[in-house]
Scaffold this motif. Structure first.
Motif, PDB file in Angstrom:
ATOM      1  N   UNK A 107       1.141  -1.430  -0.263  1.00 50.12           N
ATOM      2  CA  UNK A 107       0.002  -0.165  -0.063  1.00 50.12           C
ATOM      3  C   UNK A 107       0.827   1.175   0.200  1.00 50.12           C
ATOM      4  N   UNK A 108       1.864   1.365   1.063  1.00 54.25           N
ATOM      5  CA  UNK A 108       2.610   3.152   0.615  1.00 54.25           C
ATOM      6  C   UNK A 108       3.382   2.885  -0.098  1.00 54.25           C
ATOM      7  N   UNK A 109       4.026   1.805  -0.874  1.00 52.43           N
ATOM      8  CA  UNK A 109       5.022   2.181  -2.129  1.00 52.43           C
ATOM      9  C   UNK A 109       3.856   2.732  -3.459  1.00 52.43           C
ATOM     10  N   UNK A 110       2.417   2.134  -3.100  1.00 51.59           N
ATOM     11  CA  UNK A 110       1.694   2.293  -4.169  1.00 51.59           C
ATOM     12  C   UNK A 110       0.919   3.737  -4.231  1.00 51.59           C
ATOM     13  N   UNK A 111       0.362   4.908  -3.260  1.00 47.38           N
ATOM     14  CA  UNK A 111       1.131   5.606  -2.942  1.00 47.38           C
ATOM     15  C   UNK A 111       1.780   6.650  -4.023  1.00 47.38           C
ATOM     16  N   UNK A 112       3.475   6.824  -2.603  1.00 44.42           N
ATOM     17  CA  UNK A 112       3.870   6.783  -4.058  1.00 44.42           C
ATOM     18  C   UNK A 112       4.247   6.856  -4.726  1.00 44.42           C
ATOM     19  N   UNK A 113       4.168   5.886  -5.967  1.00 39.62           N
ATOM     20  CA  UNK A 113       4.375   5.113  -6.881  1.00 39.62           C
ATOM     21  C   UNK A 113       3.079   6.226  -7.665  1.00 39.62           C
ATOM     22  N   UNK A 114       2.023   6.048  -7.441  1.00 36.83           N
ATOM     23  CA  UNK A 114       1.297   6.999  -7.910  1.00 36.83           C
ATOM     24  C   UNK A 114       1.177   8.467  -7.805  1.00 36.83           C
ATOM     25  N   UNK A 115       2.016   8.853  -6.752  1.00 38.66           N
ATOM     26  CA  UNK A 115       2.191  10.676  -6.886  1.00 38.66           C
ATOM     27  C   UNK A 115       3.309  11.180  -7.555  1.00 38.66           C
ATOM     28  N   UNK A 116       4.249   9.898  -7.804  1.00 31.34           N
ATOM     29  CA  UNK A 116       5.081  10.294  -8.718  1.00 31.34           C
ATOM     30  C   UNK A 116       4.678  10.309 -10.174  1.00 31.34           C
ATOM     31  N   UNK A 117       3.708   9.166  -9.864  1.00 26.78           N
ATOM     32  CA  UNK A 117       3.327   9.401 -11.501  1.00 26.78           C
ATOM     33  C   UNK A 117       2.223  10.201 -12.313  1.00 26.78           C
ATOM     34  N   UNK A 118       1.566  10.802 -11.212  1.00 32.20           N
ATOM     35  CA  UNK A 118       0.948  12.044 -11.553  1.00 32.20           C
ATOM     36  C   UNK A 118       1.073  13.274 -10.264  1.00 32.20           C
ATOM     37  N   UNK A 119       1.999  13.425 -10.558  1.00 28.74           N
ATOM     38  CA  UNK A 119       2.140  14.855 -10.039  1.00 28.74           C
ATOM     39  C   UNK A 119       1.411  16.266  -9.688  1.00 28.74           C
ATOM     40  N   UNK A 120       0.716  16.336  -8.601  1.00 28.65           N
ATOM     41  CA  UNK A 120       0.053  17.441  -8.419  1.00 28.65           C
ATOM     42  C   UNK A 120      -1.534  16.923  -8.843  1.00 28.65           C
ATOM     43  N   UNK A 121      -1.450  16.227  -9.298  1.00 29.63           N
ATOM     44  CA  UNK A 121      -2.883  16.015  -9.586  1.00 29.63           C
ATOM     45  C   UNK A 121      -3.299  14.199  -7.793  1.00 29.63           C
ATOM     46  N   UNK A 122      -2.929  14.203  -7.956  1.00 28.25           N
ATOM     47  CA  UNK A 122      -3.394  13.050  -6.531  1.00 28.25           C
ATOM     48  C   UNK A 122      -4.105  13.177  -5.562  1.00 28.25           C
ATOM     49  N   UNK A 123      -5.447  13.351  -5.112  1.00 27.85           N
ATOM     50  CA  UNK A 123      -5.312  13.639  -3.618  1.00 27.85           C
ATOM     51  C   UNK A 123      -6.206  12.084  -2.702  1.00 27.85           C
ATOM     52  N   UNK A 124      -5.439  12.311  -1.363  1.00 30.58           N
ATOM     53  CA  UNK A 124      -5.196  11.061  -0.328  1.00 30.58           C
ATOM     54  C   UNK A 124      -6.559  11.666   0.425  1.00 30.58           C
ATOM     55  N   UNK A 125      -7.600  10.026   0.260  1.00 29.70           N
ATOM     56  CA  UNK A 125      -8.615  10.195   1.815  1.00 29.70           C
ATOM     57  C   UNK A 125      -8.491   9.230   2.293  1.00 29.70           C
ATOM     58  N   UNK A 126      -8.166  10.133   3.241  1.00 23.52           N
ATOM     59  CA  UNK A 126      -7.605   8.629   4.691  1.00 23.52           C
ATOM     60  C   UNK A 126      -8.071   8.458   5.988  1.00 23.52           C
ATOM     61  N   UNK A 127      -9.390   7.683   5.955  1.00 17.68           N
ATOM     62  CA  UNK A 127     -10.343   7.208   6.692  1.00 17.68           C
ATOM     63  C   UNK A 127     -10.186   6.056   7.549  1.00 17.68           C
ATOM     64  N   UNK A 128      -8.965   6.007   8.250  1.00 16.69           N
ATOM     65  CA  UNK A 128      -8.230   5.090   9.148  1.00 16.69           C
ATOM     66  C   UNK A 128      -6.957   5.240  10.090  1.00 16.69           C
ATOM     67  N   UNK A 129      -6.000   4.732  10.582  1.00 15.83           N
ATOM     68  CA  UNK A 129      -5.055   4.998  11.283  1.00 15.83           C
ATOM     69  C   UNK A 129      -3.669   5.589   9.704  1.00 15.83           C
ATOM     70  N   UNK A 130      -3.164   6.297  10.254  1.00 17.65           N
ATOM     71  CA  UNK A 130      -2.626   7.181   9.073  1.00 17.65           C
ATOM     72  C   UNK A 130      -1.190   6.251   9.678  1.00 17.65           C
ATOM     73  N   UNK A 131      -0.914   4.824   9.325  1.00 19.44           N
ATOM     74  CA  UNK A 131       0.773   4.057   9.020  1.00 19.44           C
ATOM     75  C   UNK A 131       0.997   4.546   7.392  1.00 19.44           C
ATOM     76  N   UNK A 132       0.173   3.812   6.540  1.00 18.82           N
ATOM     77  CA  UNK A 132       0.360   3.834   5.208  1.00 18.82           C
ATOM     78  C   UNK A 132       0.685   5.271   4.838  1.00 18.82           C
ATOM     79  N   UNK A 133       0.263   5.886   5.256  1.00 19.05           N
ATOM     80  CA  UNK A 133       0.836   7.341   4.758  1.00 19.05           C
ATOM     81  C   UNK A 133       1.933   8.058   5.486  1.00 19.05           C
TER      82      UNK A 133
END
Length: 320
Positions: A107-133
Protein backbone atom coordinates in the motif's frame (compact mmCIF):
# COMPACT_ATOMS: atom_id res chain seq x y z
CA UNK A 1 -17.66 10.22 -14.62
CA UNK A 2 -16.34 13.46 -16.10
CA UNK A 3 -12.86 14.05 -17.50
CA UNK A 4 -12.40 16.63 -14.74
CA UNK A 5 -12.83 14.10 -11.93
CA UNK A 6 -10.45 14.40 -9.01
CA UNK A 7 -8.12 11.40 -8.80
CA UNK A 8 -8.33 9.86 -5.34
CA UNK A 9 -6.70 7.10 -3.34
CA UNK A 10 -8.82 5.95 -0.40
CA UNK A 11 -6.71 4.76 2.55
CA UNK A 12 -8.99 2.81 4.88
CA UNK A 13 -9.34 0.29 7.70
CA UNK A 14 -12.57 -0.88 6.14
CA UNK A 15 -15.40 -1.41 8.61
CA UNK A 16 -18.74 0.25 9.18
CA UNK A 17 -18.80 3.79 7.85
CA UNK A 18 -15.56 3.33 5.89
CA UNK A 19 -17.69 1.37 3.43
CA UNK A 20 -20.07 4.29 3.03
CA UNK A 21 -17.19 6.68 2.38
CA UNK A 22 -15.90 4.31 -0.28
CA UNK A 23 -19.34 3.99 -1.86
CA UNK A 24 -19.75 7.76 -1.87
CA UNK A 25 -16.41 8.30 -3.57
CA UNK A 26 -17.04 5.60 -6.17
CA UNK A 27 -20.55 6.92 -6.89
CA UNK A 28 -19.45 10.52 -7.33
CA UNK A 29 -19.13 12.13 -10.74
CA UNK A 30 -16.52 14.45 -9.26
CA UNK A 31 -14.13 11.75 -8.10
CA UNK A 32 -12.24 8.95 -9.79
CA UNK A 33 -11.11 6.36 -7.25
CA UNK A 34 -7.74 5.20 -8.55
CA UNK A 35 -6.97 2.73 -5.77
CA UNK A 36 -7.81 1.62 -2.25
CA UNK A 37 -5.07 0.97 0.29
CA UNK A 38 -5.83 -1.02 3.43
CA UNK A 39 -4.31 -0.19 6.80
CA UNK A 40 -4.53 -2.02 10.12
CA UNK A 41 -7.12 -0.52 12.45
CA UNK A 42 -10.79 -1.23 13.06
CA UNK A 43 -10.90 -5.02 12.79
CA UNK A 44 -8.69 -7.95 11.84
CA UNK A 45 -6.76 -7.09 8.67
CA UNK A 46 -8.17 -9.89 6.52
CA UNK A 47 -11.69 -8.70 7.28
CA UNK A 48 -10.78 -5.14 6.29
CA UNK A 49 -9.45 -6.31 2.93
CA UNK A 50 -12.54 -8.35 2.14
CA UNK A 51 -14.86 -5.59 3.35
CA UNK A 52 -13.28 -3.17 0.88
CA UNK A 53 -13.52 -5.62 -1.99
CA UNK A 54 -17.15 -6.43 -1.16
CA UNK A 55 -18.03 -2.73 -1.07
CA UNK A 56 -16.42 -2.15 -4.46
CA UNK A 57 -18.19 -5.22 -5.83
CA UNK A 58 -21.52 -3.88 -4.58
CA UNK A 59 -20.84 -0.68 -6.52
CA UNK A 60 -19.76 -2.53 -9.70
CA UNK A 61 -16.26 -1.14 -9.19
CA UNK A 62 -14.25 -4.35 -8.86
CA UNK A 63 -11.69 -2.91 -11.28
CA UNK A 64 -10.44 -0.51 -8.58
CA UNK A 65 -7.23 -2.10 -7.26
CA UNK A 66 -7.05 -2.90 -3.55
CA UNK A 67 -3.54 -2.79 -2.11
CA UNK A 68 -2.76 -4.38 1.23
CA UNK A 69 -0.67 -2.08 3.41
CA UNK A 70 0.60 -1.90 6.97
CA UNK A 71 -1.05 -4.41 9.28
CA UNK A 72 0.25 -2.83 12.49
CA UNK A 73 1.05 0.67 13.77
CA UNK A 74 4.59 2.02 13.35
CA UNK A 75 5.56 1.45 16.98
CA UNK A 76 2.68 0.59 19.27
CA UNK A 77 0.19 -2.19 19.81
CA UNK A 78 -3.50 -1.48 19.38
CA UNK A 79 -6.90 -2.98 20.04
CA UNK A 80 -9.59 -3.62 17.45
CA UNK A 81 -12.96 -1.87 17.48
CA UNK A 82 -15.20 -4.90 16.95
CA UNK A 83 -17.22 -3.69 19.93
CA UNK A 84 -18.33 -0.73 17.79
CA UNK A 85 -18.72 -2.32 14.36
CA UNK A 86 -19.55 -5.93 15.24
CA UNK A 87 -17.39 -8.96 14.56
CA UNK A 88 -15.78 -8.60 11.16
CA UNK A 89 -16.64 -4.92 10.93
CA UNK A 90 -19.93 -5.09 9.00
CA UNK A 91 -22.43 -5.42 11.82
CA UNK A 92 -21.50 -8.86 13.05
CA UNK A 93 -23.46 -11.03 10.63
CA UNK A 94 -21.87 -10.28 7.25
CA UNK A 95 -18.51 -11.87 6.42
CA UNK A 96 -17.76 -11.38 2.71
CA UNK A 97 -15.61 -13.75 0.70
CA UNK A 98 -15.31 -12.11 -2.71
CA UNK A 99 -12.55 -14.22 -4.24
CA UNK A 100 -11.15 -10.99 -5.71
CA UNK A 101 -7.36 -10.83 -5.78
CA UNK A 102 -5.54 -8.00 -4.06
CA UNK A 103 -3.36 -5.83 -6.27
CA UNK A 104 0.31 -6.66 -6.50
CA UNK A 105 2.41 -4.40 -4.30
CA UNK A 106 2.42 -2.80 -0.87
CA UNK A 107 0.00 0.00 0.00
CA UNK A 108 2.56 2.70 0.95
CA UNK A 109 4.61 1.88 -2.16
CA UNK A 110 1.50 2.23 -4.32
CA UNK A 111 0.73 5.66 -2.84
CA UNK A 112 4.26 6.85 -3.57
CA UNK A 113 4.34 5.46 -7.10
CA UNK A 114 0.96 6.94 -8.06
CA UNK A 115 2.01 10.32 -6.64
CA UNK A 116 5.26 10.24 -8.61
CA UNK A 117 3.46 9.20 -11.78
CA UNK A 118 0.79 11.90 -11.41
CA UNK A 119 2.45 14.91 -9.74
CA UNK A 120 -0.05 17.42 -8.40
CA UNK A 121 -3.05 15.33 -9.43
CA UNK A 122 -3.61 12.85 -6.61
CA UNK A 123 -5.77 13.39 -3.52
CA UNK A 124 -5.55 11.12 -0.48
CA UNK A 125 -8.73 10.41 1.47
CA UNK A 126 -7.46 8.95 4.76
CA UNK A 127 -10.19 7.38 6.87
CA UNK A 128 -8.18 5.03 9.08
CA UNK A 129 -4.98 5.15 11.10
CA UNK A 130 -2.26 6.96 9.17
CA UNK A 131 0.39 4.23 9.11
CA UNK A 132 0.42 3.77 5.32
CA UNK A 133 0.66 7.50 4.71
CA UNK A 134 3.48 7.98 7.22
CA UNK A 135 5.42 5.14 5.59
CA UNK A 136 4.86 6.82 2.22
CA UNK A 137 6.25 10.07 3.66
CA UNK A 138 9.36 8.27 4.83
CA UNK A 139 9.86 6.74 1.39
CA UNK A 140 9.27 9.96 -0.55
CA UNK A 141 10.40 13.15 1.24
CA UNK A 142 8.77 15.26 -1.50
CA UNK A 143 5.37 13.60 -1.10
CA UNK A 144 3.66 16.80 -0.01
CA UNK A 145 4.71 18.55 -3.21
CA UNK A 146 3.58 15.59 -5.32
CA UNK A 147 0.06 15.44 -3.86
CA UNK A 148 -2.92 17.68 -4.60
CA UNK A 149 -4.82 17.41 -1.28
CA UNK A 150 -4.80 15.22 1.82
CA UNK A 151 -8.10 14.76 3.68
CA UNK A 152 -7.89 13.07 7.07
CA UNK A 153 -10.71 11.85 9.30
CA UNK A 154 -9.08 11.87 12.69
CA UNK A 155 -8.36 13.66 15.91
CA UNK A 156 -10.61 15.30 18.46
CA UNK A 157 -10.27 19.07 18.25
CA UNK A 158 -10.48 20.34 21.81
CA UNK A 159 -13.26 17.88 22.60
CA UNK A 160 -13.67 14.40 24.08
CA UNK A 161 -12.34 11.59 21.94
CA UNK A 162 -14.32 8.51 20.96
CA UNK A 163 -11.69 6.00 22.08
CA UNK A 164 -10.29 7.62 25.20
CA UNK A 165 -11.15 10.98 26.78
CA UNK A 166 -8.00 12.31 25.09
CA UNK A 167 -8.10 10.71 21.67
CA UNK A 168 -10.09 9.77 18.60
CA UNK A 169 -9.57 6.16 17.49
CA UNK A 170 -7.56 6.68 14.27
CA UNK A 171 -5.04 8.93 16.03
CA UNK A 172 -4.97 6.68 19.09
CA UNK A 173 -4.15 3.55 17.08
CA UNK A 174 -1.04 5.05 15.49
CA UNK A 175 -0.16 8.39 17.06
CA UNK A 176 3.41 8.18 15.76
CA UNK A 177 2.07 8.05 12.19
CA UNK A 178 -0.46 10.81 12.81
CA UNK A 179 2.31 13.04 14.14
CA UNK A 180 4.38 12.49 10.98
CA UNK A 181 1.46 13.16 8.64
CA UNK A 182 0.26 16.43 10.21
CA UNK A 183 3.87 17.62 10.40
CA UNK A 184 4.86 16.77 6.84
CA UNK A 185 1.70 17.03 4.72
CA UNK A 186 -0.80 19.82 4.08
CA UNK A 187 -3.75 18.14 5.76
CA UNK A 188 -7.41 19.11 5.90
CA UNK A 189 -8.72 17.57 9.10
CA UNK A 190 -12.26 16.33 9.73
CA UNK A 191 -12.27 15.58 13.43
CA UNK A 192 -14.53 13.55 15.71
CA UNK A 193 -16.13 16.63 17.25
CA UNK A 194 -17.37 18.07 13.95
CA UNK A 195 -18.54 14.58 12.94
CA UNK A 196 -20.65 14.27 16.08
CA UNK A 197 -22.09 17.76 15.71
CA UNK A 198 -22.91 17.64 12.00
CA UNK A 199 -22.57 14.06 10.79
CA UNK A 200 -24.65 11.80 13.05
CA UNK A 201 -27.94 10.52 11.61
CA UNK A 202 -30.81 10.42 14.07
CA UNK A 203 -34.20 8.70 13.82
CA UNK A 204 -35.61 11.06 11.16
CA UNK A 205 -32.85 10.35 8.63
CA UNK A 206 -32.68 6.68 9.60
CA UNK A 207 -36.43 6.34 8.97
CA UNK A 208 -35.94 7.81 5.51
CA UNK A 209 -33.18 5.29 4.85
CA UNK A 210 -35.53 2.50 5.98
CA UNK A 211 -37.88 3.55 3.16
CA UNK A 212 -35.19 3.15 0.47
CA UNK A 213 -35.30 -0.20 -1.32
CA UNK A 214 -31.87 -0.61 -2.90
CA UNK A 215 -28.90 -2.91 -2.27
CA UNK A 216 -26.96 0.11 -0.96
CA UNK A 217 -29.64 0.94 1.61
CA UNK A 218 -29.93 -2.70 2.68
CA UNK A 219 -26.15 -2.80 3.12
CA UNK A 220 -26.31 0.39 5.19
CA UNK A 221 -28.96 -1.08 7.49
CA UNK A 222 -26.87 -4.23 7.94
CA UNK A 223 -23.65 -2.47 8.88
CA UNK A 224 -25.19 0.20 11.12
CA UNK A 225 -27.39 -1.87 13.43
CA UNK A 226 -24.51 -2.59 15.81
CA UNK A 227 -23.19 0.99 15.63
CA UNK A 228 -26.62 2.42 16.47
CA UNK A 229 -26.89 0.17 19.51
CA UNK A 230 -23.36 1.09 20.63
CA UNK A 231 -24.01 4.83 20.19
CA UNK A 232 -27.26 4.59 22.15
CA UNK A 233 -25.67 2.69 25.02
CA UNK A 234 -22.29 4.40 25.23
CA UNK A 235 -23.04 7.96 24.16
CA UNK A 236 -26.66 8.29 25.14
CA UNK A 237 -28.04 9.29 21.74
CA UNK A 238 -30.14 7.37 19.23
CA UNK A 239 -28.00 7.94 16.15
CA UNK A 240 -25.54 6.44 13.71
CA UNK A 241 -22.22 8.23 13.41
CA UNK A 242 -20.90 8.93 9.91
CA UNK A 243 -17.34 10.23 10.30
CA UNK A 244 -15.73 8.64 7.26
CA UNK A 245 -18.51 9.32 4.78
CA UNK A 246 -18.63 12.89 6.10
CA UNK A 247 -14.95 13.29 5.26
CA UNK A 248 -15.62 11.87 1.79
CA UNK A 249 -18.55 14.23 1.25
CA UNK A 250 -16.52 17.25 2.33
CA UNK A 251 -13.76 16.28 -0.09
CA UNK A 252 -16.26 15.85 -2.92
CA UNK A 253 -18.43 18.93 -2.33
CA UNK A 254 -16.89 22.32 -1.46
CA UNK A 255 -20.43 23.71 -1.18
CA UNK A 256 -20.88 21.51 1.88
CA UNK A 257 -18.12 23.25 3.82
CA UNK A 258 -18.67 26.05 6.32
CA UNK A 259 -15.91 27.53 8.45
CA UNK A 260 -12.46 26.06 7.91
CA UNK A 261 -9.77 27.19 10.33
CA UNK A 262 -5.99 27.12 9.82
CA UNK A 263 -4.11 26.14 12.96
CA UNK A 264 -0.95 24.60 14.27
CA UNK A 265 -1.67 20.92 14.98
CA UNK A 266 0.49 18.31 16.69
CA UNK A 267 -0.17 14.79 18.02
CA UNK A 268 0.95 13.30 21.31
CA UNK A 269 2.65 10.05 20.38
CA UNK A 270 3.62 9.11 23.95
CA UNK A 271 2.11 6.05 25.58
CA UNK A 272 -0.21 6.82 28.48
CA UNK A 273 -3.35 8.78 29.21
CA UNK A 274 -2.81 11.32 26.43
CA UNK A 275 -1.74 8.91 23.70
CA UNK A 276 -3.16 10.16 20.39
CA UNK A 277 -4.26 13.55 21.73
CA UNK A 278 -4.55 16.08 18.91
CA UNK A 279 -3.23 19.45 20.02
CA UNK A 280 -4.95 22.17 17.99
CA UNK A 281 -3.76 25.68 18.81
CA UNK A 282 -6.98 27.54 18.03
CA UNK A 283 -5.91 30.59 20.05
CA UNK A 284 -2.41 30.82 18.58
CA UNK A 285 -0.73 30.79 21.98
CA UNK A 286 2.18 28.56 20.91
CA UNK A 287 3.52 31.00 18.31
CA UNK A 288 3.88 28.16 15.78
CA UNK A 289 3.11 28.41 12.06
CA UNK A 290 -0.33 26.98 11.18
CA UNK A 291 0.11 23.65 9.42
CA UNK A 292 -3.38 22.13 9.17
CA UNK A 293 -6.78 23.19 7.87
CA UNK A 294 -9.53 22.14 10.26
CA UNK A 295 -13.18 21.86 9.20
CA UNK A 296 -15.20 23.60 11.91
CA UNK A 297 -18.71 23.68 10.48
CA UNK A 298 -20.69 22.38 7.52
CA UNK A 299 -24.17 22.04 6.09
CA UNK A 300 -25.54 18.96 7.88
CA UNK A 301 -28.75 18.90 5.84
CA UNK A 302 -26.83 18.82 2.58
CA UNK A 303 -24.64 16.02 3.88
CA UNK A 304 -27.71 13.97 4.76
CA UNK A 305 -29.19 14.57 1.31
CA UNK A 306 -25.92 13.53 -0.35
CA UNK A 307 -25.96 10.30 1.65
CA UNK A 308 -29.60 9.59 0.85
CA UNK A 309 -28.98 10.18 -2.85
CA UNK A 310 -26.06 7.77 -2.79
CA UNK A 311 -28.15 5.12 -1.01
CA UNK A 312 -30.84 5.52 -3.67
CA UNK A 313 -28.22 4.66 -6.30
CA UNK A 314 -27.76 8.23 -7.53
CA UNK A 315 -24.65 10.38 -7.51
CA UNK A 316 -24.13 11.92 -4.07
CA UNK A 317 -23.84 15.42 -5.52
CA UNK A 318 -27.36 15.08 -6.94
CA UNK A 319 -28.48 15.58 -3.33
CA UNK A 320 -26.92 19.02 -3.08
Amino acid sequence: MSDESRRVVVDTDTAGDDTQALLMAVASDRVSVEAVTIVGGNVEFEYEVENAKYTLQLADAEDVPVYEGARDPLVKDHEFADYVHGEGGLGGDLFPDTDIDSADGYGPDAIVQMARDNPGELTLLCIGPLTNVALACRQEPELNELLDEVWVMGGAVNTLGNDTPSAEYNFWVDPDAAKVVVDELDVTLVDWGVCMEYGAFGPEILDRIDDIDTPFAEFYRTITSHVREFTREQQGIDAVTQPDSLAAALMIAPELRGEVGHYYVDVDEREGMTRGHSLVDENGVLDEEPNTHVVESLDADRFAEMSLAMLRGETPESGL
